[in-house]
Design a protein around this motif. Sequence first.
Motif, PDB file in Angstrom:
ATOM      1  N   ALA A 161      16.598 -81.875 -70.317  1.00 26.30           N
ATOM      2  CA  ALA A 161      15.966 -82.205 -71.601  1.00 26.30           C
ATOM      3  C   ALA A 161      15.221 -81.002 -72.162  1.00 26.30           C
ATOM      4  CB  ALA A 161      15.021 -83.389 -71.425  1.00 26.30           C
ATOM      5  N   ASP A 162      14.560 -80.254 -71.283  1.00 18.01           N
ATOM      6  CA  ASP A 162      13.828 -79.076 -71.726  1.00 18.01           C
ATOM      7  C   ASP A 162      14.773 -78.019 -72.279  1.00 18.01           C
ATOM      8  OD1 ASP A 162      11.203 -77.448 -71.678  1.00 18.01           O
ATOM      9  OD2 ASP A 162      12.600 -76.161 -70.584  1.00 18.01           O
ATOM     10  N   TYR A 163      15.914 -77.836 -71.611  1.00 17.08           N
ATOM     11  CA  TYR A 163      16.883 -76.843 -72.081  1.00 17.08           C
ATOM     12  C   TYR A 163      17.415 -77.210 -73.463  1.00 17.08           C
ATOM     13  CZ  TYR A 163      21.183 -74.280 -72.727  1.00 17.08           C
ATOM     14  OH  TYR A 163      22.165 -73.500 -73.277  1.00 17.08           O
ATOM     15  N   PHE A 164      17.852 -78.443 -73.639  1.00 19.95           N
ATOM     16  CA  PHE A 164      18.428 -78.826 -74.919  1.00 19.95           C
ATOM     17  C   PHE A 164      17.395 -78.808 -76.042  1.00 19.95           C
ATOM     18  CE2 PHE A 164      22.067 -80.243 -72.453  1.00 19.95           C
ATOM     19  CZ  PHE A 164      23.116 -79.958 -73.318  1.00 19.95           C
ATOM     20  N   GLY A 214      28.911 -87.486 -76.191  1.00 19.96           N
ATOM     21  CA  GLY A 214      30.281 -87.169 -76.573  1.00 19.96           C
ATOM     22  C   GLY A 214      30.769 -85.821 -76.094  1.00 19.96           C
ATOM     23  N   LEU A 215      30.322 -85.406 -74.915  1.00 22.64           N
ATOM     24  CA  LEU A 215      30.662 -84.071 -74.448  1.00 22.64           C
ATOM     25  C   LEU A 215      32.157 -83.898 -74.179  1.00 22.64           C
ATOM     26  CD1 LEU A 215      27.644 -83.438 -72.033  1.00 22.64           C
ATOM     27  CD2 LEU A 215      27.970 -82.565 -74.354  1.00 22.64           C
ATOM     28  N   PHE A 216      32.876 -84.996 -73.956  1.00 22.38           N
ATOM     29  CA  PHE A 216      34.310 -84.869 -73.727  1.00 22.38           C
ATOM     30  C   PHE A 216      35.010 -84.196 -74.901  1.00 22.38           C
ATOM     31  CE2 PHE A 216      38.727 -86.220 -73.663  1.00 22.38           C
ATOM     32  CZ  PHE A 216      39.064 -86.032 -72.333  1.00 22.38           C
ATOM     33  N   TYR A 217      34.477 -84.400 -76.105  1.00 18.80           N
ATOM     34  CA  TYR A 217      35.103 -83.864 -77.315  1.00 18.80           C
ATOM     35  C   TYR A 217      34.515 -82.520 -77.730  1.00 18.80           C
ATOM     36  CZ  TYR A 217      36.071 -88.852 -77.361  1.00 18.80           C
ATOM     37  OH  TYR A 217      36.433 -90.112 -76.999  1.00 18.80           O
ATOM     38  N   ARG A 218      33.600 -81.987 -76.923  1.00 15.80           N
ATOM     39  CA  ARG A 218      32.855 -80.807 -77.333  1.00 15.80           C
ATOM     40  C   ARG A 218      33.079 -79.609 -76.423  1.00 15.80           C
ATOM     41  NH1 ARG A 218      26.923 -83.334 -77.936  1.00 15.80           N
ATOM     42  NH2 ARG A 218      26.372 -81.131 -77.923  1.00 15.80           N
ATOM     43  N   ALA A 219      34.132 -79.647 -75.607  1.00 19.13           N
ATOM     44  CA  ALA A 219      34.410 -78.528 -74.709  1.00 19.13           C
ATOM     45  C   ALA A 219      35.891 -78.182 -74.780  1.00 19.13           C
ATOM     46  CB  ALA A 219      34.010 -78.879 -73.275  1.00 19.13           C
ATOM     47  N   ASP A 220      36.224 -76.975 -74.357  1.00 17.93           N
ATOM     48  CA  ASP A 220      37.556 -76.427 -74.568  1.00 17.93           C
ATOM     49  C   ASP A 220      38.675 -77.214 -73.895  1.00 17.93           C
ATOM     50  OD1 ASP A 220      37.196 -74.217 -76.298  1.00 17.93           O
ATOM     51  OD2 ASP A 220      36.321 -73.057 -74.674  1.00 17.93           O
ATOM     52  N   VAL A 237      23.614 -87.192 -91.888  1.00 19.21           N
ATOM     53  CA  VAL A 237      22.173 -87.320 -91.656  1.00 19.21           C
ATOM     54  C   VAL A 237      21.882 -86.986 -90.198  1.00 19.21           C
ATOM     55  CG1 VAL A 237      20.180 -88.860 -91.704  1.00 19.21           C
ATOM     56  CG2 VAL A 237      21.983 -89.091 -93.445  1.00 19.21           C
ATOM     57  N   HIS A 238      21.083 -85.965 -89.980  1.00 16.78           N
ATOM     58  CA  HIS A 238      20.757 -85.551 -88.623  1.00 16.78           C
ATOM     59  C   HIS A 238      19.604 -86.362 -88.063  1.00 16.78           C
ATOM     60  CE1 HIS A 238      18.493 -83.258 -85.563  1.00 16.78           C
ATOM     61  NE2 HIS A 238      19.707 -83.041 -85.093  1.00 16.78           N
ATOM     62  N   GLU A 239      19.821 -86.907 -86.877  1.00 18.38           N
ATOM     63  CA  GLU A 239      18.761 -87.501 -86.071  1.00 18.38           C
ATOM     64  C   GLU A 239      18.966 -86.994 -84.653  1.00 18.38           C
ATOM     65  OE1 GLU A 239      17.358 -91.642 -87.330  1.00 18.38           O
ATOM     66  OE2 GLU A 239      19.518 -91.751 -87.657  1.00 18.38           O
ATOM     67  N   THR A 240      17.900 -86.538 -84.031  1.00 26.90           N
ATOM     68  CA  THR A 240      18.018 -85.808 -82.774  1.00 26.90           C
ATOM     69  C   THR A 240      18.666 -86.625 -81.667  1.00 26.90           C
ATOM     70  OG1 THR A 240      16.134 -84.387 -83.281  1.00 26.90           O
ATOM     71  CG2 THR A 240      16.723 -84.621 -80.963  1.00 26.90           C
ATOM     72  N   ALA A 298      22.429 -87.419 -82.311  1.00 29.77           N
ATOM     73  CA  ALA A 298      23.181 -86.162 -82.347  1.00 29.77           C
ATOM     74  C   ALA A 298      23.218 -85.499 -80.984  1.00 29.77           C
ATOM     75  CB  ALA A 298      22.571 -85.198 -83.367  1.00 29.77           C
ATOM     76  N   SER A 299      22.188 -85.731 -80.192  1.00 28.25           N
ATOM     77  CA  SER A 299      21.976 -85.174 -78.844  1.00 28.25           C
ATOM     78  C   SER A 299      21.487 -83.738 -78.875  1.00 28.25           C
ATOM     79  CB  SER A 299      23.226 -85.292 -77.956  1.00 28.25           C
ATOM     80  OG  SER A 299      24.175 -84.294 -78.248  1.00 28.25           O
ATOM     81  N   TYR A 300      21.043 -83.262 -80.046  1.00 20.38           N
ATOM     82  CA  TYR A 300      20.446 -81.932 -80.142  1.00 20.38           C
ATOM     83  C   TYR A 300      19.538 -81.889 -81.358  1.00 20.38           C
ATOM     84  CZ  TYR A 300      24.972 -81.803 -82.589  1.00 20.38           C
ATOM     85  OH  TYR A 300      26.060 -82.119 -83.339  1.00 20.38           O
TER      86      TYR A 300
END
Length: 573
Positions: free
Chosen positions: A505-508, A466-472, A225-228, A231-233
Amino acid sequence: MPRRAVPVALLSAALSLSLAGEPAFAAAAGTDRGPAPAATADVPGGGIVADNLARHLSVLASDAFEGRAPTTEGERKTIAYIAEQFAQAGLSPGGDDGGWTQAVVLERSAIVGPVEARLHVGGQTRALANGEDIAVETLRPGARVALSDLPVVFAGYGITAPELDWDDYAGLDVAGKLVVVLINDPDFEAEAPGRFGGRALTWYGRWTYKYEEAARRGAAGVLIVHETEPASYPWATVRNGRAGPQYDIVRADAQTHHLPMRGWMQREVAVRLFADAGLDFEAEKRRAQQTGFRGSALGDARLDIAFDVQRERVTSHNVVGVLPGASRPDETVVLSGHWDSFGVGQPDASGDAIINGAVDNATAIASLIELARVFAAGPRPARTLQFIALTAEENGLLGATYYAANPLRPLETTAAVLNMEMWSPDGETRDISSWGNGRVSLERDLAAAAAIDGRTWSPDPNLEAGLFYRADHFAFAQAGVPALTIGPGMDQLDGGVEGGKAARADYFAHRYHQPGDAFDDSWDMAGPTADTRTVYRLAAALANTGDWPQWNEDSEFRARRTVSDEARRNPSR
């Protein structure tokens, strides 16, 4: 945003490379910003030049590169350009068989034709539109997904964490069923930190974990279930990320590793589904946040879903260059960033469908090329510097995962990985940041490097994303290598923290993974320039020290690195 024109001579020089990445070594012609400034290694900070960064951005994020999707013509242009620039900078080829690229073999799957999805609940049948109500995909082998009359069950956050005494699947049989789960983890909306440590996202909150856990339990499919906010996006990010082909590394156990179908569901669709099943969505979400939660069937809900899939094995490429170390060439410091974006997606309101990926992540590749130039022009560091432009990050860190499994230089003698992501063109900041709670000495090293120029290091202000898990860097961390993803700070010289928060915030909300992420001549390159300079200082320090970065005592990666430390100290064993 208006697109910056690509100089024809520069583009044609880049395209003189073959897919294997072997350069023609033709000097790139001058651009509308003039020829590249001469190397300025004697300038403090290595002489990072803003116009160089802007010139590389203008090429990589142009429409001519078609959104830089793996295995497309956009990839060919991208890896050709990067290899050419590495060569001109003075690096040596560091890829397969003495070339500039590492072949990354992937399984590619793409939905062809319509997705037919119907939800039956409470005596009613509703069609679900893919891209609007749901966004689905599959990575399991097969030419067609055809699932009918699937019972629908709710499994809370879809988490099994024995060490936390938490099991959303306790007493719930999900074999052959569709599992509906919530995004993030139970603490995100809790009033006080619970077993998951508060709002900072854990591995259990990542969508990749939720898919893997459901697959282990034999589910036929999962819809998150998506919630902005959690989810952070926004939904547009979910939709665009699944509008094109999906990729995975080649797996011997792909049939069991992957669900037959997986994807996301709009919150409004979930609210109606729960209501039709006689339940209140918000009440069920609160129940799922409590210890002892037990999942259950969503009334008599059943799902039918079918679509055709075109599958093929394809090859994408990491681009790799090296600058051999002067005195300890067998030791390595990696500088990296991902070159890929999403290619051509759904048109936005203006009709633009190319997801150019300017901020994400052409900014980092521009920095990678510029760092190669200044290091090659200056005194040779003691350790070897390896520059890697990674593929398929947007498809699950696949280029990094492949490299970590098939390293071109030994991981046990790789001192550190410094990955770069998404510099901000919204003005210079007083600080620089890193993604997630790394729990690694590199965070302290980054702070020391920033201080040289009077800057500070700011911990990630948005741990719940959770950006630690979302980058190379995460793929290297899982292999035990001390690794960090470095990103922009938020304390703007002109605007302060509030200005930085507003810009982010505007970028995302409006550009992240969308066609609006395009380069513009009005961009303020002072921020990316300062950030690249800080990375230069950090890389130089690590490449010239005899110390080995370490994970903190409480890091889950420390034990793995201890094994490689022993292998490095005792190579004969």
